[in-house]
Write an enzyme that holds these catalytic residues in place. Structure first.
Site, mmCIF file in Angstrom:
data_model
loop_
_atom_site.group_PDB
_atom_site.id
_atom_site.type_symbol
_atom_site.label_atom_id
_atom_site.label_comp_id
_atom_site.label_asym_id
_atom_site.label_seq_id
_atom_site.Cartn_x
_atom_site.Cartn_y
_atom_site.Cartn_z
ATOM 1 N N ARG A 139 -0.886 -8.480 13.144
ATOM 2 C CA ARG A 139 -1.431 -7.477 12.224
ATOM 3 C C ARG A 139 -2.222 -8.147 11.106
ATOM 4 O O ARG A 139 -3.278 -7.648 10.682
ATOM 5 C CB ARG A 139 -0.292 -6.617 11.650
ATOM 6 C CG ARG A 139 0.228 -5.591 12.666
ATOM 7 C CD ARG A 139 1.656 -5.148 12.424
ATOM 8 N NE ARG A 139 1.889 -4.564 11.116
ATOM 9 C CZ ARG A 139 3.100 -4.411 10.567
ATOM 10 N NH1 ARG A 139 4.186 -4.818 11.210
ATOM 11 N NH2 ARG A 139 3.227 -3.867 9.385
ATOM 12 N N ARG A 146 12.058 -4.674 5.242
ATOM 13 C CA ARG A 146 11.719 -3.298 4.877
ATOM 14 C C ARG A 146 12.488 -2.268 5.704
ATOM 15 O O ARG A 146 12.687 -2.436 6.902
ATOM 16 C CB ARG A 146 10.214 -3.088 5.106
ATOM 17 C CG ARG A 146 9.811 -1.622 5.074
ATOM 18 C CD ARG A 146 8.341 -1.436 5.100
ATOM 19 N NE ARG A 146 7.711 -1.981 6.289
ATOM 20 C CZ ARG A 146 6.405 -2.027 6.458
ATOM 21 N NH1 ARG A 146 5.598 -1.593 5.508
ATOM 22 N NH2 ARG A 146 5.897 -2.533 7.548
ATOM 23 N N LYS A 176 0.835 -1.207 0.000
ATOM 24 C CA LYS A 176 0.000 0.000 0.000
ATOM 25 C C LYS A 176 0.871 1.258 0.000
ATOM 26 O O LYS A 176 0.670 2.169 -0.798
ATOM 27 C CB LYS A 176 -0.919 0.023 1.245
ATOM 28 C CG LYS A 176 -1.809 -1.198 1.384
ATOM 29 C CD LYS A 176 -2.693 -1.138 2.634
ATOM 30 C CE LYS A 176 -1.943 -1.118 3.948
ATOM 31 N NZ LYS A 176 -1.267 -2.391 4.301
ATOM 32 N N ARG A 210 -10.079 0.654 8.328
ATOM 33 C CA ARG A 210 -9.674 -0.701 8.698
ATOM 34 C C ARG A 210 -10.763 -1.448 9.444
ATOM 35 O O ARG A 210 -10.563 -2.611 9.801
ATOM 36 C CB ARG A 210 -8.480 -0.611 9.635
ATOM 37 C CG ARG A 210 -7.131 -0.767 8.964
ATOM 38 C CD ARG A 210 -6.090 -0.506 10.041
ATOM 39 N NE ARG A 210 -4.904 -1.261 9.899
ATOM 40 C CZ ARG A 210 -3.790 -0.799 9.311
ATOM 41 N NH1 ARG A 210 -3.766 0.369 8.739
ATOM 42 N NH2 ARG A 210 -2.719 -1.537 9.286
ATOM 43 N N ARG A 260 10.872 -0.181 11.300
ATOM 44 C CA ARG A 260 9.748 0.003 12.215
ATOM 45 C C ARG A 260 9.806 -1.006 13.366
ATOM 46 O O ARG A 260 10.112 -2.171 13.134
ATOM 47 C CB ARG A 260 8.422 -0.167 11.450
ATOM 48 C CG ARG A 260 8.029 1.091 10.706
ATOM 49 C CD ARG A 260 6.899 0.897 9.744
ATOM 50 N NE ARG A 260 5.772 0.107 10.231
ATOM 51 C CZ ARG A 260 4.677 -0.113 9.527
ATOM 52 N NH1 ARG A 260 4.546 0.424 8.319
ATOM 53 N NH2 ARG A 260 3.714 -0.855 10.010
#
Ligand code: AP5
Ligand code: MG
Length: 214
Positions: A172, A127, A13, A88, A161
């Site tokens: 998640r 990431r 996203k 969400r 993160r």
């Protein structure tokens, strides 16, 4: 144009939203980024959100919907929005409908990135982003042209993160399946949902999105 990008953690996203910003001058509205900024700044919202985010659970609907409303108010009415990571839950979808209609906006597209959750764990644990400009990278899939230097701003500091570890990612994903995937029928009923293969390479995903919004 107002677009929702839907998909579980690591679906792409944020990556695709950044590309739409560059190509079309849309504004990326990422509630995850807003919450991380609030945590960093130590605001009341940040203090409330930190533990919830570190656990991979969802922050309260009222907090995130208020953030979205404030961001839209600060934007020119002519600038389109890409909603990245919002809504969400069903209550957030209902809030977004009134937030948009109150501001004379409407939703044009809801684009769902279909992905294989197991493969996403590798995407997420690899990431990192530029600490200066926020450009996203990946240990395997998107490295800077010059190692240690951001392609976009030339910065040399990068960050990861705290919620990008496997245990939190699994929570998640479970939150996405339980609370976010069930909102799709709301948009299906409006005839504005498109599905894209989010496992394709980044350029192929971008081309598929471009075809939808053209
Ligand atoms: P948020 O920041 O929204 O995180 P998320 O939904 O878990 O999604 P990610 O940002 O992890 O994934 P992404 O789809 O953006 O993937 P990316 O493009 O980076 O939310 C974080 C937390 O904040 C939540 O857990 C919750 O606590 C809270 N929160 C946020 N919004 C909320 C809301 N509305 N309500 C309640 N709580 C909320 O890609 C991942 C990696 O893969 C990158 O390294 C990228 O380079 C790479 N990659 C991308 N696409 C490809 C591809 N096609 N092929 C190969 N690699 C790729
Ligand atoms: Mg993201």
């Amino acid at each position: 144009m107002n677009i929702i990008l839907l998909g579980p953690p690591g679906a792409g996203k944020g990556t695709q939203a950044q590309r739409l910003v560059e190509r079309h001058g849309l504004k990326q509205l990422s509630t995850g980024d807003m919450l991380r900024a609030a945590v960093k700044a130590g605001t009341a919202v940040g203090l409330q959100a930190k533990a919830v985010m570190d656990a991979g659970e969802l922050v309260s609907d009222d907090i995130v919907s208020a953030l979205i409303g404030e961001e839209l108010d600060a934007m020119s009415p002519d600038t389109g929005a890409i909603f990245d990571g919002y809504p969400r839950t069903a209550p957030q979808a209902a809030s977004l409908a009134s937030i948009l209609s109150d501001r004379g906006r409407r939703l044009d597209h809801v684009i769902e990135l279909d992905v294989d959750e197991d493969a996403l764990v590798e995407r997420i644990t690899g990431r990192y982003t530029c600490a200066t400009c926020g450009k996203g990278y990946h240990d395997r899939f998107e490295r800077p042209a010059i190692e240690g230097t951001c392609d976009k701003c030339g910065g040399h500091e990068f960050k990861r993160r705290p919620d990008d570890n496997e245990a939190t990612v699994r929570t998640r994903m479970a939150e996405y399946r339980a609370k976010t995937a069930p909102i799709l029928p709301i948009y299906d009923a409006q005839g504005i949902v498109s599905h894209i293969d989010g496992m394709a390479d980044m350029d192929t995903v971008t081309a598929a999105i471009e075809a939808i919004i053209a």
